[in-house]
Scaffold this motif. Sequence first.
Motif: not given
Length: 450
Positions: A48-55, A141-151, A224-228
């Motif tokens: 639940p502690g994810l932040r804006d800018g996390d990937v 769900t959390l109101g955060v802006d994160v990047g997501v990479v499927v690997t 800086h790699v997260v494209d908001g």
Amino acid sequence: MTGPADGGSAAGDGSGPGGGGYRVWALGGLPEVRGGDDLAKLIASVSPGLRDGDVLLVTSKIVSKAEGRVVAADDREEAIDAETVRVVARRGALRIVENRQGLVMAAAGVDASNTPAGTVLLLPVDPDASARAIRDGLRDTLGVDVGVVVTDTSGRPWRTGLTDVAIGAAGVRVLDDLRGGTDAYGNPLSATVVATADELAAAGDLVKGKANGLPVAVVRGLAHVVDGAGDDEGARALVRGAADDMFRLGTSEAVREAVTLRRTVREFTDEPVDPGAVRRAVAAAVTAPAPHHTTPWRFVLLESEASRVRLLDAMRDAWIADLRRDGKSEESVAKRVRRGDVLRNAPYLVVPCLVMDGSHHYGDARRDAAEREMFVVAAGAGVQNFLVALAGERLGSAWVSSTMFCRDVVREALGLPEDWDPMGAVAVGHAAAPPKERPARQAGRFIEVR
């Protein structure tokens, strides 16, 4: 190093992008994922502690399971066949293929591990769309802006070992184009494009591991790699296009593909032909089999316009004279002469010639005729090698037999020795348009078994 507060394993020094550092950890506590599960909600429940800018780095296996890509398959090979668009290379049972997602990987990404017996796991249908769904779900769900990479795990040409690469992405700058900038010494950067999403995937693999049951990792400190804005191209931008792929095929597949690519091209662009490419094709041509260890091939390269015009004008005049002797009308003569335009419009011509050096003379008409036929067959094999090699160089060609009808004229126009027999002319250039589809030929129609 101690792990982060929400469990799992960690790497990095924890400093922000200003210090050039980042932190990466794997999320613990995720339950076994089943078909229909909402991955965004599952991830949010354990982090639940994810932040804006996390990937977030999400292993494709759990995405496939949530999307119902577990399918019954008693024979994994059949599943690989179904997911394969193009075979790149094959060695024994191992196949490297291009799959439906456009990815080149072993076994089309079909996985028989971590799935019930009698089933296999297919890759997500659209990994970029899967990444977008997870990203949107975490925002809701959390109101955060994160990047997501499927690997997914992949091998690499020329390198031993496996690593994770990005097959889907959302909200992440997947490529960092440094072209146009300068390095630390002021030198211009003209070719550097960094695969940022693949670097992130590999970093996550260090803490997720292959057998630790930790399918999701988080990277913090690289905002800086997260494209908001969310208008990224996705991981599909990482797939090199066919036109730029210098290593598109394996060895045996390259030979078969080059043979298939060898098509008669009759219309060419004005783009110049690389003389080096033609010489490489000649080098392939002279590896053809020949009688008595001879080398019966000679290739006359007409690289100047003057030499091409001189030859073609002389051949045209000889052809017109022959047609008139045959009683053809002037209209018919003009029509037939126009058929030679494929040679006149080509930016490069090659005249392959046969020489009989090393041939045997038996003093017997039957055997002497067979001897010449052997050399003619060898010349044809050399020309075929030449045409296939041109196709491998992405050059179009047309083998036209007209020089064989006026060999004396050709020899005089080009100043060739009397014992060189021109075996047609090859027009070479860049095709003006893709060749038309030709009907498939069934090999069985040309085979007789005794």
